[in-house]
Structure formats: C-alpha cells, structure tokens
Design a protein around this motif. Structure first.
Motif, mmCIF file in Angstrom:
data_model
loop_
_atom_site.group_PDB
_atom_site.id
_atom_site.type_symbol
_atom_site.label_atom_id
_atom_site.label_comp_id
_atom_site.label_asym_id
_atom_site.label_seq_id
_atom_site.Cartn_x
_atom_site.Cartn_y
_atom_site.Cartn_z
ATOM 1 N N ASN A 123 0.818 -1.224 0.000
ATOM 2 C CA ASN A 123 0.000 0.000 0.000
ATOM 3 C C ASN A 123 0.844 1.262 0.000
ATOM 4 O O ASN A 123 0.354 2.334 -0.347
ATOM 5 N N HIS A 124 2.098 1.160 0.397
ATOM 6 C CA HIS A 124 3.010 2.311 0.382
ATOM 7 C C HIS A 124 3.914 2.308 -0.852
ATOM 8 O O HIS A 124 4.902 3.037 -0.905
ATOM 9 N N GLY A 125 3.581 1.474 -1.816
ATOM 10 C CA GLY A 125 4.332 1.467 -3.065
ATOM 11 C C GLY A 125 5.669 0.757 -3.002
ATOM 12 O O GLY A 125 6.497 0.905 -3.899
ATOM 13 N N LEU A 126 5.886 -0.010 -1.957
ATOM 14 C CA LEU A 126 7.128 -0.761 -1.819
ATOM 15 C C LEU A 126 6.958 -2.148 -2.442
ATOM 16 O O LEU A 126 5.855 -2.691 -2.459
ATOM 17 N N THR A 127 8.044 -2.726 -2.924
ATOM 18 C CA THR A 127 8.003 -4.032 -3.570
ATOM 19 C C THR A 127 8.649 -5.072 -2.671
ATOM 20 O O THR A 127 9.816 -4.932 -2.295
ATOM 21 N N THR A 128 7.916 -6.111 -2.342
ATOM 22 C CA THR A 128 8.474 -7.183 -1.530
ATOM 23 C C THR A 128 9.346 -8.076 -2.401
ATOM 24 O O THR A 128 8.911 -8.551 -3.446
ATOM 25 N N VAL A 129 10.599 -8.278 -1.967
ATOM 26 C CA VAL A 129 11.535 -9.099 -2.739
ATOM 27 C C VAL A 129 11.898 -10.408 -2.040
ATOM 28 O O VAL A 129 12.431 -11.311 -2.669
ATOM 29 N N ALA A 130 11.610 -10.511 -0.730
ATOM 30 C CA ALA A 130 11.899 -11.737 0.012
ATOM 31 C C ALA A 130 11.146 -11.725 1.336
ATOM 32 O O ALA A 130 10.804 -10.657 1.857
ATOM 33 N N VAL A 131 10.903 -12.920 1.844
ATOM 34 C CA VAL A 131 10.291 -13.107 3.158
ATOM 35 C C VAL A 131 11.240 -13.987 3.952
ATOM 36 O O VAL A 131 11.655 -15.048 3.468
ATOM 37 N N ALA A 132 11.607 -13.558 5.162
ATOM 38 C CA ALA A 132 12.570 -14.316 5.963
ATOM 39 C C ALA A 132 12.106 -14.421 7.407
ATOM 40 O O ALA A 132 11.513 -13.488 7.947
ATOM 41 N N ALA A 133 12.398 -15.559 8.010
ATOM 42 C CA ALA A 133 12.102 -15.778 9.424
ATOM 43 C C ALA A 133 13.145 -16.727 9.995
ATOM 44 O O ALA A 133 13.745 -17.518 9.264
ATOM 45 N N VAL A 134 13.328 -16.646 11.293
ATOM 46 C CA VAL A 134 14.274 -17.536 11.957
ATOM 47 C C VAL A 134 13.669 -18.924 12.106
ATOM 48 O O VAL A 134 14.307 -19.929 11.841
ATOM 49 N N VAL A 135 12.402 -18.974 12.524
ATOM 50 C CA VAL A 135 11.717 -20.242 12.773
ATOM 51 C C VAL A 135 10.685 -20.461 11.674
ATOM 52 O O VAL A 135 9.903 -19.562 11.355
ATOM 53 N N ASP A 136 10.674 -21.651 11.122
ATOM 54 C CA ASP A 136 9.718 -22.010 10.086
ATOM 55 C C ASP A 136 8.306 -22.048 10.677
ATOM 56 O O ASP A 136 8.135 -22.242 11.880
ATOM 57 N N SER A 137 7.296 -21.835 9.838
ATOM 58 C CA SER A 137 5.920 -21.832 10.315
ATOM 59 C C SER A 137 4.961 -22.061 9.157
ATOM 60 O O SER A 137 5.353 -22.022 7.991
ATOM 61 N N GLU A 138 3.711 -22.280 9.492
ATOM 62 C CA GLU A 138 2.689 -22.497 8.468
ATOM 63 C C GLU A 138 2.550 -21.310 7.512
ATOM 64 O O GLU A 138 2.421 -21.510 6.304
ATOM 65 N N PRO A 139 2.576 -20.053 7.998
ATOM 66 C CA PRO A 139 2.524 -18.934 7.049
ATOM 67 C C PRO A 139 3.669 -18.957 6.026
ATOM 68 O O PRO A 139 3.469 -18.599 4.871
#
Length: 160
Positions: A123-139
């Motif tokens: 909504n702010h015009g930013l482009t998501t290039v990756a999603v990262a987390a330390v612990v794996d999860s269903e999302p």
C-alpha cells in the motif's frame, strides 16, 4: 570490536536452539544470547542480500528489532517498523519513495502476521523481494506454495 561468527547452516541451527526457551519451540528470545542472535541475523542477511533489499520491514517488537538491526546493518539498508492498533496496520517509520523490501520476523505466528506486512508495504508502493524468518511456520509454508517471493529460514537451508 568486531567478532567473526560462523554462519554455516549447522552453526545457525545450533544458534537457533540456543535462542529457544526450554520446552517452547514456538518462539525465540533473541535478547538472551547476543552471539547467537548475531549468527542467525548474519545468516539471514547473507541469504537476503542477493535480492538487493533497500528496506527491512518488521513488526514493532523487541525480538524483531534485534533481528532487523543485524540484518539491515549487514545488508546496508534501512528498517521500517509496522504496528497494529485497533485493527489498523500502519508503518511507524516513513517509507522510502521507492523500495525493495525484505519482510522479516523471528517467526510468523499466523497467516495474517505475514499478510498484514505484505499489505501495508504494498500500500506504500514498496516491492516485496523476500520473506525471511528464523523459525519455520505455516505462514511460510503458504508463502512457499504461492511462489510469489523467495522464502528464507534456517530450517529450509540455503536460498535457491
């Protein structure tokens, strides 16, 4: 003083175990072991760097702040924090006019924890290039299934 940290997958998984409270593998405490937090944060930074983010977006909480600081410092980008108040999700910090965003969390606990971050940055015009987390999860599993973004987590190994 700069300290060298082993960021091999084995070292990172060991660090994650050191950050996990006894008997609770669903959350981390990045504040209890700065050295382990550095190892995990640098590993994520190494994986995220290839997507050339200019922004790291995180929920505004202490765990995310620690992780975001390490990743942003290593990648050379800025951090924007996201909050939810009475059902409204908004950025705390002013976004850049144009930005490539890595969404980051210690653990995405619910589908809407990731979806809300995606929505507010888009909504702010930013482009998501990756999603990262330390612990794996269903999302994260759902994000992988959608295939829209590279998904990074130590338990998934090195990013492709």
């Amino acid at each position: 003083m700069t300290t060298s940290h082993d960021t091999s997958t084995e070292a990172v998984l060991t660090a994650v175990l050191r950050l996990t409270p006894a008997g609770d593998d669903t959350r981390l405490n990045l504040l209890t072991d700065p050295s382990a937090a550095e190892v995990v944060g640098r590993w994520i930074a190494d994986e995220v760097r290839q997507y050339e983010p200019t922004v790291v977006a995180v929920w505004d909480d202490p765990q995310a702040a620690v992780l975001a600081h390490i990743v942003a410092r290593e990648v050379g980008c800025v951090v924007v924090r996201v909050i939810e108040t009475e059902g409204l999700v908004r950025l705390v910090d002013a976004p850049l006019a144009v930005g490539r965003v890595a969404l980051l969390a210690d653990r995405f606990t619910a589908e809407n924890s990731l979806g809300a971050l995606l929505g507010v940055v888009e909504n702010h015009g930013l482009t998501t290039v990756a999603v990262a987390a330390v612990v794996d999860s269903e999302p994260l599993d759902h994000a992988v299934a959608e295939g829209r973004y590279p998904v990074i987590a130590p338990s998934r190994g090195r990013a492709a």
